[in-house]
Design a protein around this motif. Sequence first.
Motif, PDB file in Angstrom:
ATOM      1  N   PHE A  60       0.831  -1.207   0.000  1.00 58.22           N
ATOM      2  CA  PHE A  60       0.000   0.000   0.000  1.00 58.22           C
ATOM      3  C   PHE A  60       0.868   1.261   0.000  1.00 58.22           C
ATOM      4  N   VAL A  61       1.929   1.277   0.822  1.00 60.10           N
ATOM      5  CA  VAL A  61       2.810   2.446   0.881  1.00 60.10           C
ATOM      6  C   VAL A  61       3.516   2.656  -0.450  1.00 60.10           C
ATOM      7  N   ALA A  62       3.979   1.574  -1.073  1.00 56.02           N
ATOM      8  CA  ALA A  62       4.653   1.698  -2.364  1.00 56.02           C
ATOM      9  C   ALA A  62       3.708   2.234  -3.431  1.00 56.02           C
ATOM     10  N   THR A  63       2.448   1.807  -3.392  1.00 55.39           N
ATOM     11  CA  THR A  63       1.464   2.307  -4.360  1.00 55.39           C
ATOM     12  C   THR A  63       1.216   3.798  -4.164  1.00 55.39           C
ATOM     13  N   GLU A  64       1.116   4.245  -2.925  1.00 56.52           N
ATOM     14  CA  GLU A  64       0.900   5.666  -2.662  1.00 56.52           C
ATOM     15  C   GLU A  64       2.108   6.500  -3.083  1.00 56.52           C
ATOM     16  N   ILE A  65       3.308   5.988  -2.866  1.00 56.47           N
ATOM     17  CA  ILE A  65       4.507   6.709  -3.300  1.00 56.47           C
ATOM     18  C   ILE A  65       4.516   6.857  -4.818  1.00 56.47           C
ATOM     19  N   LEU A  66       4.174   5.781  -5.497  1.00 60.37           N
ATOM     20  CA  LEU A  66       4.162   5.823  -6.961  1.00 60.37           C
ATOM     21  C   LEU A  66       3.099   6.783  -7.477  1.00 60.37           C
TER      22      LEU A  66
END
Length: 236
Positions: A60-66
């Motif tokens: 989830f965090v990686a998706t938000e960063i992207l």
Amino acid sequence: MRKPSVSGRGWAYIGAALGGSVSIAANVAHSYVPPADGSADWTPQTGAVIGSVFWPIALFVATEILARVAWPTGRRWTALRFLGLLPVALVAAIVSYRHGSGLLRFYGEDVLTAHLGPVAVDGLMVMASAALLATARRTAPLAERVEPAESSAPKPVAAPVNSAEKTPTKRVTPRPASAVKVAKVAAKMPGAPVAQIAAKAGVSESTARRYLPVPAATVASPSAPVPAETPALAAA
């Protein structure tokens, strides 16, 4: 370029939260499944429980960063973004699937359910993550924040105004109060002597004579010189 619509972004967050919660719960529950050769007092290790929580949160965090970071343009940055997200998403999907499938087998579910059940959770997380990426409001990169170039066409130049052509403004000087009084009295008493007009207006004779019209002063003034009689009239 058409901006992506933000409609449905709330549902994307709901899907990500639901899929992530189910995945975390399944991972934590699977960490408590005792091994086949485990003793009666067996308990899971703390690291295994923490690791089971980490994978869905990392995705989830990686998706938000992207989705939210204003990444620079270029193939290199595009490759870095998706190559960084791919391992996180792949590992999270594999771990979530294996833990969910193992938990369903431990609960006594049939083989088909144990194999297809976790796919629904992983599919929900993939779809929610893709929706968050599609509806992200990205800020324009610094390289694209350039003011539009000004038009090369020459701007019209106003013609210079010749100061000699300007019409001079006449300065109006207010009339003195004595002049106003003399003018009013002269208008009411046409043909009256200067002394009488001066007395009526309350000014001196010289003042009255100064402000009286020339014809009136010539006719009304007693001190005006009387023309001498012509020789023809005197002989008569």
